[in-house]
Design a protein around this motif. Structure first.
Motif, PDB file in Angstrom:
ATOM      1  N   ALA A  58      13.264   1.139   8.172  1.00  0.00           N
ATOM      2  CA  ALA A  58      12.735   2.680   6.364  1.00  0.00           C
ATOM      3  C   ALA A  58      12.397   4.436   6.952  1.00  0.00           C
ATOM      4  N   HIS A  59      11.357   4.284   7.995  1.00  0.00           N
ATOM      5  CA  HIS A  59      11.424   5.721   8.278  1.00  0.00           C
ATOM      6  C   HIS A  59      11.856   6.054   8.565  1.00  0.00           C
ATOM      7  N   GLU A  60      13.082   5.957   9.516  1.00  0.00           N
ATOM      8  CA  GLU A  60      14.065   6.634  10.734  1.00  0.00           C
ATOM      9  C   GLU A  60      15.529   7.071   9.237  1.00  0.00           C
ATOM     10  N   ASP A  61      15.553   6.210   8.054  1.00  0.00           N
ATOM     11  CA  ASP A  61      16.108   6.139   6.463  1.00  0.00           C
ATOM     12  C   ASP A  61      15.006   7.531   5.359  1.00  0.00           C
ATOM     13  N   GLY A  62      14.080   8.002   6.504  1.00  0.00           N
ATOM     14  CA  GLY A  62      13.512   8.892   5.830  1.00  0.00           C
ATOM     15  C   GLY A  62      12.235   8.792   4.674  1.00  0.00           C
ATOM     16  N   MET A  63      11.790   7.308   5.074  1.00  0.00           N
ATOM     17  CA  MET A  63      10.977   6.687   3.653  1.00  0.00           C
ATOM     18  C   MET A  63       9.186   7.049   4.410  1.00  0.00           C
ATOM     19  N   LYS A  64       8.173   7.805   3.342  1.00  0.00           N
ATOM     20  CA  LYS A  64       7.286   8.837   3.663  1.00  0.00           C
ATOM     21  C   LYS A  64       6.745   6.497   3.675  1.00  0.00           C
ATOM     22  N   PHE A  65       5.523   6.266   3.688  1.00  0.00           N
ATOM     23  CA  PHE A  65       4.341   5.197   3.678  1.00  0.00           C
ATOM     24  C   PHE A  65       3.271   5.592   3.196  1.00  0.00           C
ATOM     25  N   LYS A  66       2.944   5.294   2.035  1.00  0.00           N
ATOM     26  CA  LYS A  66       1.048   4.990   2.327  1.00  0.00           C
ATOM     27  C   LYS A  66       0.696   3.722   2.607  1.00  0.00           C
ATOM     28  N   PHE A  67      -0.163   3.292   3.028  1.00  0.00           N
ATOM     29  CA  PHE A  67      -0.183   1.311   2.301  1.00  0.00           C
ATOM     30  C   PHE A  67      -1.843   1.662   2.066  1.00  0.00           C
ATOM     31  N   VAL A  68      -1.758   0.822   1.097  1.00  0.00           N
ATOM     32  CA  VAL A  68      -2.706   0.931   0.649  1.00  0.00           C
ATOM     33  C   VAL A  68      -3.695  -1.206   0.917  1.00  0.00           C
ATOM     34  N   SER A  69      -4.626  -1.341   0.266  1.00  0.00           N
ATOM     35  CA  SER A  69      -5.300  -2.585   0.291  1.00  0.00           C
ATOM     36  C   SER A  69      -4.744  -3.353  -0.819  1.00  0.00           C
ATOM     37  N   ARG A  70      -4.942  -4.767  -0.359  1.00  0.00           N
ATOM     38  CA  ARG A  70      -4.222  -5.313  -1.245  1.00  0.00           C
ATOM     39  C   ARG A  70      -4.918  -5.820  -2.935  1.00  0.00           C
ATOM     40  N   ASP A  71      -6.218  -5.285  -2.363  1.00  0.00           N
ATOM     41  CA  ASP A  71      -6.575  -5.816  -4.264  1.00  0.00           C
ATOM     42  C   ASP A  71      -6.108  -3.978  -4.941  1.00  0.00           C
ATOM     43  N   ASP A  72      -5.871  -2.836  -3.955  1.00  0.00           N
ATOM     44  CA  ASP A  72      -5.357  -1.432  -4.711  1.00  0.00           C
ATOM     45  C   ASP A  72      -3.957  -2.242  -5.446  1.00  0.00           C
ATOM     46  N   TYR A  73      -3.042  -2.732  -4.413  1.00  0.00           N
ATOM     47  CA  TYR A  73      -1.672  -3.209  -4.485  1.00  0.00           C
ATOM     48  C   TYR A  73      -1.467  -3.949  -5.899  1.00  0.00           C
ATOM     49  N   ARG A  74      -2.863  -4.865  -6.410  1.00  0.00           N
ATOM     50  CA  ARG A  74      -2.665  -5.313  -7.233  1.00  0.00           C
ATOM     51  C   ARG A  74      -2.642  -4.876  -8.941  1.00  0.00           C
ATOM     52  N   ARG A  75      -2.894  -3.073  -8.540  1.00  0.00           N
ATOM     53  CA  ARG A  75      -3.031  -2.599  -9.614  1.00  0.00           C
ATOM     54  C   ARG A  75      -1.170  -1.724  -9.407  1.00  0.00           C
ATOM     55  N   LYS A  76      -0.267  -1.738  -8.614  1.00  0.00           N
ATOM     56  CA  LYS A  76       0.737  -0.962  -8.626  1.00  0.00           C
ATOM     57  C   LYS A  76       1.558  -0.987 -10.010  1.00  0.00           C
ATOM     58  N   GLU A  77       0.660  -1.729 -11.195  1.00  0.00           N
ATOM     59  CA  GLU A  77       1.140  -1.095 -12.793  1.00  0.00           C
ATOM     60  C   GLU A  77       0.174  -0.426 -13.687  1.00  0.00           C
ATOM     61  N   ASP A  78      -0.584   0.257 -13.024  1.00  0.00           N
ATOM     62  CA  ASP A  78      -1.544   0.801 -13.548  1.00  0.00           C
ATOM     63  C   ASP A  78      -1.576   1.740 -13.742  1.00  0.00           C
ATOM     64  N   SER A  79      -1.631   2.636 -14.939  1.00  0.00           N
ATOM     65  CA  SER A  79      -1.002   3.758 -15.114  1.00  0.00           C
ATOM     66  C   SER A  79      -2.846   4.589 -14.800  1.00  0.00           C
ATOM     67  N   ASP A  80      -3.652   4.536 -14.156  1.00  0.00           N
ATOM     68  CA  ASP A  80      -4.687   5.264 -13.462  1.00  0.00           C
ATOM     69  C   ASP A  80      -3.821   5.252 -11.997  1.00  0.00           C
ATOM     70  N   PHE A  81      -3.789   3.985 -11.892  1.00  0.00           N
ATOM     71  CA  PHE A  81      -3.874   4.076  -9.937  1.00  0.00           C
ATOM     72  C   PHE A  81      -1.667   5.166 -10.016  1.00  0.00           C
ATOM     73  N   LEU A  82      -0.764   4.671 -10.748  1.00  0.00           N
ATOM     74  CA  LEU A  82      -0.110   5.120 -11.363  1.00  0.00           C
ATOM     75  C   LEU A  82      -0.414   6.668 -11.246  1.00  0.00           C
ATOM     76  N   ALA A  83      -1.510   7.524 -12.487  1.00  0.00           N
ATOM     77  CA  ALA A  83      -1.823   8.803 -11.783  1.00  0.00           C
ATOM     78  C   ALA A  83      -1.980   9.108 -10.449  1.00  0.00           C
ATOM     79  N   ASP A  84      -2.717   8.318 -10.471  1.00  0.00           N
ATOM     80  CA  ASP A  84      -3.404   8.729  -8.782  1.00  0.00           C
ATOM     81  C   ASP A  84      -2.004   8.817  -8.085  1.00  0.00           C
TER      82      ASP A  84
END
Length: 301
Positions: free
Chosen positions: A102-128
């Motif tokens: 994925a990196h070779e194809d140009g994707m940038k990564f952001k690694f997040v904790s499992r707690d933060d990952y559970r917020r993937k649909e939260d508007s505040d998290f998406l705003a950040d």
């Protein structure tokens, strides 16, 4: 683009007088195979039509969706960002075959904790995330949304009208919902859950109004990404006799379940079953690295 249907010719099906055909969606594209190709098709069109230049999505370390999205984004001229579950991967991601591709194809990564990952649909998290990366087109984890379902509805064609049952593995519910929507009135759709628990039934109910389907929850092998020596042996034997590779997360479990159901005479003689090969074969390498550490037999590649 359409995949081909391949007859599975094995003694079990001749004995039980059941026809099993595998729709080879895994052959659609070398890097965007199976249901990922279907799910991304209309999402990328919408991203382009709405003027977005960046695709952002979510996934785990061995996610087929992450790799497929990175390549599809590059192919269509988008930048891509992957929000990856697991902070521990920050210093070791380059040892992971999925993330490296994925990196070779140009994707940038952001690694997040499992707690933060559970917020993937939260508007505040998406705003950040918008503040950090700028405007982006959001593709949900696993790619499932209404546009993804629209793409998956195209899997079934007029040529598939002959079958009594349509079978698919189930992860987020998008693929099987598309199949349910586009199935013919005389057909029943069977979804084989790769996850533990019954919550998927409620998710699928929200995505389709069709009632001619059933969720099979007996072949998840302990839950998502769980695997046993029995399943490894089945996948390797299936490839040996058919020359068709199966991934261990989704299609391998579905096929194991189908074989077991045929063996137990779940299907009447003369039944014709169409099973969907949803791809995901790139995950075999990652699974083998896990199996090797556990000193378990490896999957044939």
């Amino acid at each position: 683009m359409q995949s081909k249907n391949q007859l599975v010719e094995l003694p079990l099906f001749a004995e039980k007088q059941v026809t099993l055909v595998l729709k080879r969606e895994d052959l659609l594209h070398p890097f965007i195979s199976g249901n990922k190709y279907r799910k991304l098709k209309y999402n990328l069109l919408e991203a382009n039509n709405s003027g977005h230049g960046t695709i952002l999505t979510f996934g785990g370390a061995f996610s087929n969706h992450i790799e497929a999205t990175s390549f599809a984004a590059k192919e269509k001229g988008f930048k891509s960002i992957g929000i990856i579950r697991g902070e521990e991967l920050v210093d070791s991601w380059h040892k992971n075959t999925t993330l490296l591709k994925a990196h070779e194809d140009g994707m940038k990564f952001k690694f997040v904790s499992r707690d933060d990952y559970r917020r993937k649909e939260d508007s505040d998290f998406l705003a950040d995330l918008t503040k950090e990366f700028g405007e982006f087109y959001l593709v949900p984890e696993g790619g499932t949304n209404t546009l993804a379902i629209k793409g998956c509805e195209e899997i079934i064609t007029e040529d598939d009208k002959q079958f009594n049952f349509i079978c698919s593995s189930v992860g987020t519910g998008g693929t099987v919902s598309g199949l349910i929507n586009s199935s013919f009135p005389h057909q029943e759709v069977l979804g084989f859950s790769s996850l533990k628990g019954d919550f998927l039934k409620k998710d699928i109910d929200k995505l389709t109004n069709n009632i001619r389907w059933n969720l099979i929850s007996d072949y998840h092998f302990g839950g998502y990404a769980k695997i046993s020596q029995e399943l490894i042996h089945f996948i390797n034997e299936f490839k040996k006799y058919t020359n068709i590779p199966l991934d261990p997360i989704y299609t391998g479990k579905m096929m194991f379940g189908l074989f077991d159901m045929v063996r137990r005479d779940t299907f009447a003689k003369g039944t014709k079953v169409l099973a969907i090969h949803t791809g995901g074969l790139q995950g075999i390498a990652g699974m083998n690295s896990v199996l090797k550490k556990k000193k378990l037999p490896l999957l044939d590649i």
